[in-house]
Design a protein around this motif. Structure first.
Motif: not given
Lengths: 117, 204
Positions: A47, A36, A54-55, A40, A50-51
């Motif tokens: 974005t 993660g 990461v979630g 980032v 990546a969001w």
């Protein structure tokens, strides 16, 4: 299942089996956390993508830690805990998503737009 | 069930096992209610981050990943060392070994807390106090609530070590250690959610 006492000692196969579960949980948690951070900090993905990644990594780590450290699985012994956790997550989804929905709707009716995003 | 009230030390006392299981399940119910409280704090934070920046800094301007990553690793290692502690206890490790791993765990928790307070102090001295914006209010309450839980866990662990020294490792003390372990593992799970939402997604 006995939570606090075992009939066998620390040189038993049971101990090694239980310990392996903690080691796997720890190793996977470290890998997922660092993945993660790298995603980032790296800035390779857009974005939005990546969001999402990461979630998903975060949710994966939650499941792994419930399994490894809190002994949540599909065994008969863990079933009451599993039902309790699943019911709790149902409540969380209803209440947390409902809260965000209502507050976002209120903000849009007040013409606040989407803040700094 | 015939021997309830007698032979507490015997590991085949089924009446006693059932009680331990019930007590631990009851503690799970407390943990889940705590999880709901945290999730609603996160929902509140998610909205404040979206609509509550006002004239203050955005998460992107405020956060960096360096210190929070070290903080996360400290807590992650501490949850693993607590696992070693309770697992050894179950399989008959000496009290010295059990206390040793508990001390390591609580020390890592203190490192986590130290980094968190350092970060709060940094933000505060830069003028980013809770009253600047809804986002900052939500940030200090959410992360601070988790920090309070870690503080409680450390105090609880110290009190438990005093009880171990006073009463020895009887079944009641063992059950208390298992419950503190569940509390500690839960704190790590909650922190993963906070780290992902507040820091990782905040920096993005």
């Amino acid at each position: 299942m006995d939570y606090i006492n075992s009939d066998v000692g620390m040189d038993s196969a049971e101990y090694k089996h239980d310990m392996a579960r903690y080691v796997w949980g720890f190793a996977l948690s470290v890998v997922l956390t660092l993945a993660g951070v790298v995603i980032v900090a790296g800035g390779v993905f857009s974005t939005g993508l990546a969001w999402s990644i990461v979630g998903i990594l975060g949710i994966a780590q939650l499941i792994i830690q419930f399994w490894a450290f809190m002994h949540l699985d599909f065994s008969k012994e863990a079933r009451p805990d599993l039902y309790l956790v699943l019911f709790t997550f149902l409540l969380i989804i209803l209440m947390a998503a409902g809260t965000v929905w209502v507050l976002a709707d209120l903000a849009s009716r007040m013409g606040m737009g989407a803040g700094s995003m | 069930m015939s021997n309830t009230g007698a032979a507490h030390a015997a590991s085949h006392d089924h009446g006693h096992h059932d009680k331990t299981g019930t007590v631990i399940f009851g503690f799970w119910i407390f943990l889940m209610s705590d999880l709901i409280a945290f999730s609603l704090m996160i929902a509140n934070y998610a909205d404040a981050e979206w609509h509550g920046i006002a004239n203050g800094p955005s998460p992107h301007e405020l956060f960096s990943l360096g210190l929070p990553t070290i903080e996360t690793m400290a807590l992650l290692i501490s949850t693993f060392t607590f696992g070693i502690c309770t697992l050894g206890m179950k399989y008959g490790a000496s009290m010295k070994r059990t206390v040793g791993w508990l001390v390591v765990t609580l020390a890592l928790g203190a490192i986590f807390l130290g980094i968190e307070l350092y970060e709060f102090h940094e933000f505060w001295t830069e003028g980013n106090t809770p009253q600047v914006s809804g986002f900052l209010t939500a940030y200090y309450s959410l992360v601070g609530l988790h920090g309070l839980h870690v503080t409680s866990g450390i105090i609880w662990g110290i009190l438990l070590m005093v009880q171990m020294k006073t009463f020895g490792m009887n079944d009641l003390i063992k059950s208390r250690l298992v419950r503190l372990g569940l509390f500690w593992h839960m704190l790590d799970i909650v922190w993963i959610a906070l780290f992902t939402k507040v820091y990782l997604m905040g920096v993005l």
